[in-house]
Design an enzyme around this catalytic site. Structure first.
Site, PDB file in Angstrom:
ATOM      1  N   ASN A 194      39.131  42.095  35.997  1.00 40.15           N
ATOM      2  CA  ASN A 194      39.089  40.986  36.951  1.00 40.15           C
ATOM      3  C   ASN A 194      37.870  41.044  37.864  1.00 40.15           C
ATOM      4  OD1 ASN A 194      41.521  39.792  36.060  1.00 40.15           O
ATOM      5  ND2 ASN A 194      42.703  41.294  37.225  1.00 40.15           N
TER       6      ASN A 194
ATOM      7  N   HIS B 248      36.935  43.235  40.047  1.00 41.52           N
ATOM      8  CA  HIS B 248      37.018  43.876  41.349  1.00 41.52           C
ATOM      9  C   HIS B 248      37.415  45.337  41.148  1.00 41.52           C
ATOM     10  CE1 HIS B 248      41.390  42.242  41.542  1.00 41.52           C
ATOM     11  NE2 HIS B 248      41.403  43.462  41.077  1.00 41.52           N
TER      12      HIS B 248
ATOM     13  N   CYS C  45      37.453  44.597  46.837  1.00 44.81           N
ATOM     14  CA  CYS C  45      36.117  45.165  46.917  1.00 44.81           C
ATOM     15  C   CYS C  45      35.356  44.781  45.658  1.00 44.81           C
ATOM     16  CB  CYS C  45      36.200  46.682  47.061  1.00 44.81           C
ATOM     17  SG  CYS C  45      34.601  47.503  47.117  1.00 44.81           S
TER      18      CYS C  45
END
Length: 458
Positions: free
Chosen positions: A354, A356, A391
């Site tokens: 995804n 991240h 993040c």
């Protein structure tokens, strides 16, 4: 002839054994079919279906006493049996030449038309293959199939053997619980020779995804259902609680059970229970909360009714394996933190599908700022993490740690558990993860605390 009949009898007995072994083994149906065709071919050679060729007019020397001129084969066809020891002669054999008025090449006592043929008589026995080679081939096939049969029918004979040697996992308890075994590898243990917390958390994540896949709900995204994929929705974790009673070591096999339950109107709870597969002792418990996020806008989303209909049939009505820790986590910054580490950046391998950072990576970054005395002298006993934002690959992070009721990390052996607070944030100040950890002194040889034996042991 007696040898050929004995070999035929051996083949028939061998065929009976093969039939009894494989007639109810669907796994070996192809092998059984091959052996059946070979037996049919051998039977056809022994008992030909066609009638023998018409008599050529050759005369024989007669049959043994008591032998029948003909008999009936297994299919009811009349066939003629050649008499044992009979001699066959050519029908229109010419008289042998005479040398000095004497017949040459004729045995005394035989007539002119009873000359022995120069070739062996053409009988069905002479046309059969070499029985020893045929039996050897069948035996080789049988032994190979028997070996595979024993391997497939193998079951653990000792309690320390793997019940699931390939770690494929299975759904148990009426379809609500997914169970999978993991063997602790040498590259999964840390400096203290036990599995790291990151290893255990990766096992939890793996079972969660395999649960969705085994239930037939995975489609497109990383754990997304078909209806979620249509709407570009993915699951993200918002809270994780973990309690570790004991860490496994190299070569241990752990059994991980996981299940899901509803959490409010727009959340899902997933629990895990980790046991020692040999003793059944509980090693670790974990509970987590998940919500949906739009993959394109990166915003949280309500659970669509279509997606809820896909997953609610798998919800278990049970309390979490860990009581919810509702204690508020205080804010930390450079002025309130006792320890810090800056300049942390994600690597390409830290990203998931995804795009991240995987939530397990956050744990390693949080522990980067923990004091070395705690890391060396204690082991993580419990952890609570609250995920605030994701993040990305270009993020630069800062890890901060505060030791509560600082008792002096240089004298950990004199105290009990130590509690720490953590925050992982972007360098511009945005919080990514907040957490609380609880540490206990490491045991030495399982009987004492850090530094050796307990103080009350002489």
């Amino acid at each position: 002839m007696a040898l050929q009949e004995e070999q035929c009898h051996s083949l028939i007995c061998f065929g009976v054994v093969i039939h009894n072994k494989f007639e109810r083994r669907e796994t070996y149906l192809p092998v059984y079919n091959i052996l059946t065709m070979m037996a049919a071919a051998a039977t056809g050679a022994l008992f030909p279906a066609s009638n023998p060729p018409p008599d050529s007019g050759a005369k024989t020397s007669g049959n043994l006493a008591g032998s029948l001129p003909g008999s009936i084969d297994a299919r009811g066809l009349n066939v003629k049996k050649p008499a044992f020891g009979s001699l066959q002669a050519k029908a229109n054999a010419q008289a042998p030449p005479k040398v000095n008025g004497t017949k040459v090449g004729v045995m005394d006592g035989f007539k002119d038309d009873e000359v022995i043929s120069s070739h062996h008589p053409r009988t069905f026995i002479n046309q059969l293959p070499d029985w020893s080679m045929l039996l050897a081939a069948i035996t080789t096939i049988f032994l190979a199939a028997e070996k595979q049969w024993m391997m497939l029918d193998w079951k653990p004979k000792r309690p320390d053997m793997l019940a699931d040697p390939f770690g494929l996992g299975k759904i148990v308890q009426d379809g609500f619980v997914f169970r999978q075994n993991f063997s602790i590898r040498s590259y999964e243990i840390g400096a203290d020779r036990t599995a790291s917390i990151e290893t255990m958390m990766n096992h939890l994540q793996e079972t969660a995804l395999n649960h969705v896949k085994s239930a037939g709900l995975m489609h497109g995204g990383f754990g997304s259902t078909p209806e979620m994929s249509k709407r570009n929705l993915i699951w993200v974790v918002t809270k994780m609680q973990v309690v570790v009673d004991r860490y496994p070591t190299w070569g241990d096999v752990v059994q991980v059970d996981t299940w899901v339950a509803a959490s409010g109107k727009n959340g899902m709870r997933r629990d895990w229970l980790v046991r020692d597969s040999t003793t059944g002792d509980v090693l670790m418990r974990a509970s987590s909360l998940w919500v949906m996020m739009n993959k394109e806008t990166r915003r949280l989303s309500k659970i669509p009714e279509e997606a809820r209909a896909e997953i609610e049939g798998y919800f278990v009505d049970s309390p979490p394996v860990i009581d919810d820790d509702n204690r508020k986590l205080p804010k930390l910054d450079e002025t309130t933190a006792d320890y810090g580490r800056t300049g942390l950046t994600p690597r390409w391998s830290d990203l998931d599908v995804n795009q991240h950072v995987n939530n397990v990576k956050y744990i390693g970054w949080i522990l980067e700022s923990a004091p070395m005395q705690i890391l060396e002298g204690c082991e993580l006993a419990a952890m609570t993490l609250e995920y605030r934002r994701e993040c990305r690959r270009d993020s630069v992070l800062q890890s901060l740690t505060s030791v509560l009721e600082d008792k002096g990390v240089d004298d950990l052996a004199l105290f009990g558990n130590v509690e720490c607070q953590h925050v992982l944030r972007l360098e511009n100040g945005g919080e990514v993860v907040k957490g609380r950890t609880e540490w206990r002194p490491k045991c030495v040889n399982g009987i004492g605390s850090l530094g050796g034996f307990p103080t009350d042991v002489a």
